[in-house]
Design a protein around this motif. Sequence first.
Motif, PDB file in Angstrom:
ATOM      1  N   LEU A   1      -5.008 -13.835  -3.353  1.00  0.00           N
ATOM      2  CA  LEU A   1      -6.436 -14.014  -3.130  1.00  0.00           C
ATOM      3  C   LEU A   1      -7.109 -14.914  -4.150  1.00  0.00           C
ATOM      4  CD1 LEU A   1      -7.479 -10.311  -2.377  1.00  0.00           C
ATOM      5  CD2 LEU A   1      -7.151 -12.140  -0.705  1.00  0.00           C
ATOM      6  N   LEU A   2      -6.775 -14.752  -5.421  1.00  0.00           N
ATOM      7  CA  LEU A   2      -7.630 -15.273  -6.486  1.00  0.00           C
ATOM      8  C   LEU A   2      -7.062 -16.460  -7.245  1.00  0.00           C
ATOM      9  CD1 LEU A   2      -8.654 -11.816  -7.989  1.00  0.00           C
ATOM     10  CD2 LEU A   2      -9.902 -13.171  -6.310  1.00  0.00           C
ATOM     11  N   SER A   3      -5.962 -17.052  -6.797  1.00  0.00           N
ATOM     12  CA  SER A   3      -5.324 -18.087  -7.621  1.00  0.00           C
ATOM     13  C   SER A   3      -6.247 -19.265  -7.863  1.00  0.00           C
ATOM     14  CB  SER A   3      -4.018 -18.554  -6.971  1.00  0.00           C
ATOM     15  OG  SER A   3      -4.261 -19.039  -5.661  1.00  0.00           O
ATOM     16  N   ASN A   4      -6.870 -19.825  -6.815  1.00  0.00           N
ATOM     17  CA  ASN A   4      -7.791 -20.938  -7.009  1.00  0.00           C
ATOM     18  C   ASN A   4      -9.071 -20.496  -7.693  1.00  0.00           C
ATOM     19  OD1 ASN A   4      -5.981 -22.613  -5.787  1.00  0.00           O
ATOM     20  ND2 ASN A   4      -7.362 -23.320  -4.175  1.00  0.00           N
ATOM     21  N   LEU A   5      -9.525 -19.286  -7.366  1.00  0.00           N
ATOM     22  CA  LEU A   5     -10.741 -18.777  -7.997  1.00  0.00           C
ATOM     23  C   LEU A   5     -10.530 -18.578  -9.488  1.00  0.00           C
ATOM     24  CD1 LEU A   5     -13.620 -17.864  -7.541  1.00  0.00           C
ATOM     25  CD2 LEU A   5     -12.772 -15.578  -7.059  1.00  0.00           C
ATOM     26  N   ASN A   6      -9.353 -18.073  -9.875  1.00  0.00           N
ATOM     27  CA  ASN A   6      -9.040 -17.924 -11.298  1.00  0.00           C
ATOM     28  C   ASN A   6      -9.067 -19.271 -12.007  1.00  0.00           C
ATOM     29  OD1 ASN A   6      -8.740 -15.172 -11.283  1.00  0.00           O
ATOM     30  ND2 ASN A   6      -6.549 -15.208 -10.907  1.00  0.00           N
ATOM     31  N   MET A   7      -8.534 -20.307 -11.329  1.00  0.00           N
ATOM     32  CA  MET A   7      -8.520 -21.635 -11.922  1.00  0.00           C
ATOM     33  C   MET A   7      -9.936 -22.151 -12.109  1.00  0.00           C
ATOM     34  SD  MET A   7      -6.546 -25.030 -10.560  1.00  0.00           S
ATOM     35  CE  MET A   7      -7.484 -25.051  -9.036  1.00  0.00           C
TER      36      MET A   7
ATOM     37  N   ARG B   1       0.825  -1.206   0.000  1.00  0.00           N
ATOM     38  CA  ARG B   1       0.000   0.000   0.000  1.00  0.00           C
ATOM     39  C   ARG B   1       0.862   1.259   0.000  1.00  0.00           C
ATOM     40  NH1 ARG B   1      -2.409  -0.613   4.501  1.00  0.00           N
ATOM     41  NH2 ARG B   1      -1.306   0.960   5.722  1.00  0.00           N
ATOM     42  N   TYR B   2       1.961   1.245   0.773  1.00  0.00           N
ATOM     43  CA  TYR B   2       2.877   2.390   0.776  1.00  0.00           C
ATOM     44  C   TYR B   2       3.367   2.694  -0.639  1.00  0.00           C
ATOM     45  CZ  TYR B   2       3.311   2.179   5.905  1.00  0.00           C
ATOM     46  OH  TYR B   2       3.073   2.204   7.247  1.00  0.00           O
ATOM     47  N   ILE B   3       3.780   1.650  -1.343  1.00  0.00           N
ATOM     48  CA  ILE B   3       4.334   1.834  -2.691  1.00  0.00           C
ATOM     49  C   ILE B   3       3.262   2.361  -3.646  1.00  0.00           C
ATOM     50  CG2 ILE B   3       5.420   0.699  -4.654  1.00  0.00           C
ATOM     51  CD1 ILE B   3       7.252   0.889  -2.274  1.00  0.00           C
ATOM     52  N   ILE B   4       2.093   1.708  -3.646  1.00  0.00           N
ATOM     53  CA  ILE B   4       1.021   2.113  -4.568  1.00  0.00           C
ATOM     54  C   ILE B   4       0.563   3.539  -4.285  1.00  0.00           C
ATOM     55  CG2 ILE B   4      -1.328   1.644  -5.312  1.00  0.00           C
ATOM     56  CD1 ILE B   4       0.731  -0.315  -6.395  1.00  0.00           C
ATOM     57  N   THR B   5       0.457   3.895  -3.012  1.00  0.00           N
ATOM     58  CA  THR B   5       0.054   5.256  -2.650  1.00  0.00           C
ATOM     59  C   THR B   5       1.062   6.278  -3.157  1.00  0.00           C
ATOM     60  OG1 THR B   5      -1.074   4.437  -0.665  1.00  0.00           O
ATOM     61  CG2 THR B   5      -0.526   6.790  -0.737  1.00  0.00           C
TER      62      THR B   5
ATOM     63  N   LYS C   1      -7.389 -12.581   4.465  1.00  0.00           N
ATOM     64  CA  LYS C   1      -7.843 -12.270   3.111  1.00  0.00           C
ATOM     65  C   LYS C   1      -8.738 -11.033   3.088  1.00  0.00           C
ATOM     66  CE  LYS C   1      -7.811 -17.049   1.456  1.00  0.00           C
ATOM     67  NZ  LYS C   1      -7.716 -17.713   2.758  1.00  0.00           N
ATOM     68  N   ARG C   2      -9.543 -10.883   4.117  1.00  0.00           N
ATOM     69  CA  ARG C   2     -10.447  -9.744   4.115  1.00  0.00           C
ATOM     70  C   ARG C   2      -9.681  -8.423   4.162  1.00  0.00           C
ATOM     71  NH1 ARG C   2     -14.986  -9.384   8.688  1.00  0.00           N
ATOM     72  NH2 ARG C   2     -13.135  -9.034   9.973  1.00  0.00           N
ATOM     73  N   ASP C   3      -8.636  -8.350   4.979  1.00  0.00           N
ATOM     74  CA  ASP C   3      -7.844  -7.119   5.045  1.00  0.00           C
ATOM     75  C   ASP C   3      -7.183  -6.827   3.703  1.00  0.00           C
ATOM     76  OD1 ASP C   3      -8.539  -6.806   7.668  1.00  0.00           O
ATOM     77  OD2 ASP C   3      -6.706  -7.678   8.477  1.00  0.00           O
ATOM     78  N   VAL C   4      -6.627  -7.870   3.101  1.00  0.00           N
ATOM     79  CA  VAL C   4      -5.981  -7.701   1.796  1.00  0.00           C
ATOM     80  C   VAL C   4      -7.007  -7.239   0.762  1.00  0.00           C
ATOM     81  CG1 VAL C   4      -4.765  -8.882  -0.079  1.00  0.00           C
ATOM     82  CG2 VAL C   4      -4.175  -9.383   2.300  1.00  0.00           C
ATOM     83  N   LEU C   5      -8.159  -7.887   0.763  1.00  0.00           N
ATOM     84  CA  LEU C   5      -9.212  -7.561  -0.201  1.00  0.00           C
ATOM     85  C   LEU C   5      -9.680  -6.121  -0.058  1.00  0.00           C
ATOM     86  CD1 LEU C   5     -11.408  -8.368  -2.280  1.00  0.00           C
ATOM     87  CD2 LEU C   5     -12.774  -9.159  -0.360  1.00  0.00           C
ATOM     88  N   GLU C   6      -9.973  -5.714   1.159  1.00  0.00           N
ATOM     89  CA  GLU C   6     -10.474  -4.359   1.380  1.00  0.00           C
ATOM     90  C   GLU C   6      -9.429  -3.306   1.038  1.00  0.00           C
ATOM     91  OE1 GLU C   6     -11.882  -4.326   5.385  1.00  0.00           O
ATOM     92  OE2 GLU C   6     -13.761  -5.366   4.898  1.00  0.00           O
ATOM     93  N   THR C   7      -8.168  -3.614   1.304  1.00  0.00           N
ATOM     94  CA  THR C   7      -7.096  -2.669   0.971  1.00  0.00           C
ATOM     95  C   THR C   7      -6.957  -2.522  -0.541  1.00  0.00           C
ATOM     96  OG1 THR C   7      -5.895  -3.219   3.002  1.00  0.00           O
ATOM     97  CG2 THR C   7      -4.653  -2.140   1.254  1.00  0.00           C
ATOM     98  N   ILE C   8      -6.974  -3.638  -1.250  1.00  0.00           N
ATOM     99  CA  ILE C   8      -6.862  -3.596  -2.711  1.00  0.00           C
ATOM    100  C   ILE C   8      -8.046  -2.840  -3.320  1.00  0.00           C
ATOM    101  CG2 ILE C   8      -6.978  -5.021  -4.794  1.00  0.00           C
ATOM    102  CD1 ILE C   8      -5.235  -7.054  -3.378  1.00  0.00           C
ATOM    103  N   ALA C   9      -9.252  -3.132  -2.815  1.00  0.00           N
ATOM    104  CA  ALA C   9     -10.441  -2.461  -3.350  1.00  0.00           C
ATOM    105  C   ALA C   9     -10.365  -0.949  -3.135  1.00  0.00           C
ATOM    106  CB  ALA C   9     -11.694  -3.024  -2.682  1.00  0.00           C
TER     107      ALA C   9
END
Length: 556
Positions: A242-248, A213-217, A277-285
């Motif tokens: 997050l999405l590797s299995n979901l992508n498959m 997040r620091y880098i992207i910001t 996963k929820r923290d990662v997901l919410e941060t990415i969103a």
Amino acid sequence: MKFMKLGTSSDTFHTEEATRTVISDVPNNLIVQIGNVTFLLNKFPLVRKCGLLQQLCSEIDDSNKDSVELHDFPGGEDMFEVCAKFCYGITINLSAHGFLPAYCAAKFLLMTESVYKGNFVQKLEAFFSSCILQGWKDSIVTLSTTKMLHEWSENLGIIRRCTDSIVEKILTPPSKVTWSYTYTRPGYNKKSHSAPKDWWTEDLSDLNIDMFRYIITALKSSNMLLPQLIGEALHVYASRWLLSNLNMNMSNTTTRDSSNSKPASSHQLPKSSFESKRDVLETIASMIPSDKESVSIGFLLRLLSLAKLEKASSSTKAELTRRAALQLEDATMGDLLLPCRSPTNEYYYDIELVGEVIESFIQAQKRRKTEDARSIIKVGELMDSYLQVVAKDPNTPPFKFAALAKAMSGAARPHHDNLYKAIDIYLKEHPDLSKTQKKHLCQVLNCQKLSPEICVHAVRNERLPLRTVVQVLFFNQETGPIHQPSSTQDNIVELEMGTSKSNPEEASGGAGDTRGRAAQASTNPYPQETRKEYKEDAALTRHVKKTIVSKKGREI
């Protein structure tokens, strides 16, 4: 990766259970306790280079054998051993992986230039500035180690300096990138003279979510990168954690033969090694750029699906739904085929999620001064194709299927042929539906928007409710004939009586046949609601019969 080698003496440290000792001719007269580990060392080499030990030993009265206990030592006993080896001149090798804990330990022991010239802190700082910060992967590795000593890293400026170095390299024109980087995307030519624009995204995914997040910001604040590149970095990071299995699962769903299309049988996602996963997901969103084309609709829908699974905040789900609705017309069938697990552990397509996105799309269109007819029709065609796929899933509930079919407005469907096909497929795959359920499904059909070919099929379709078949005949008497092999009068009689000359068994009330059941109404009374529906169907049939007979020379 760069390394730093210090010292020339061989390793004389000996470990026995929880005690570590230096083997030498000089007696050990210093006991250092760190956690559950005890070090037996000689005082002189350590006190000469460690300012902290100088202070502590000067306060001890017994000069024969001093004993000190160090609490909250950064890096623990292993990093204290590294510092002790430096004091003894024993060979040590350090890289970006071990730099940070060693640097924090040396700072803790006050191994500075004011205590001893050429001390450990100075050598580590030189290595950090001249080697680690000059390299790409070294900076990434060092920044990734700051999580275990975050407060130390923040106070010593390690996070800031690594972040500045990484951002500077990312903003470097691709033609001037000379350092090694990881890039495994298909179709990339390694012999190319210039690095791809997103060369940095895979290495950045090694970071924990806070450092990422620091880098992207910082990159967004620079206003020097296209939003699509920021979006690509978010996509790469989410795909890894997050999405590797979901992508498959999505790939398996979209590459299956459409006639055997079933939802993916698993929605299990790999556990992140460092974050929930929820923290990662919410941060990415929260970091998705506002530009509409910064990320794909498929990525947004997968994040939304995972947000429901991980019970993300309502604000996160609402924002992902809104963003997905803005790009819904760009979606493909594979983007929409998202699996969902029921409380009984059965898997079916997540029609509810798609319905929420459609509702948001409709609301967005209503807020516009003028609706985008092209976009609405395109989404309507996509929804009808989607309905044809999910209709084949035996776990798709009829009420959800019907709700999704009714979601799109009339303007979205200039023709109802594809909607008819979806309903027919659903009726075929779900033969146990009640008459009421079938009528509920078919209510969305506008028989005036069916082509002549579909009308012919509908009149012959034994799966349709009687009311729907009669409506097809009624609404098409003005638009043109529906060519049937039998006469008009015979057709109407068959519809009214629920019989078929070609199938005597069905005429006598075979299982699952709507018309057969209607013919038995006089001997097997329906419940009150069903009898009412039958009377309405019969009345409509008689009206159609009367109207058609009165139009001489017209054939259905």
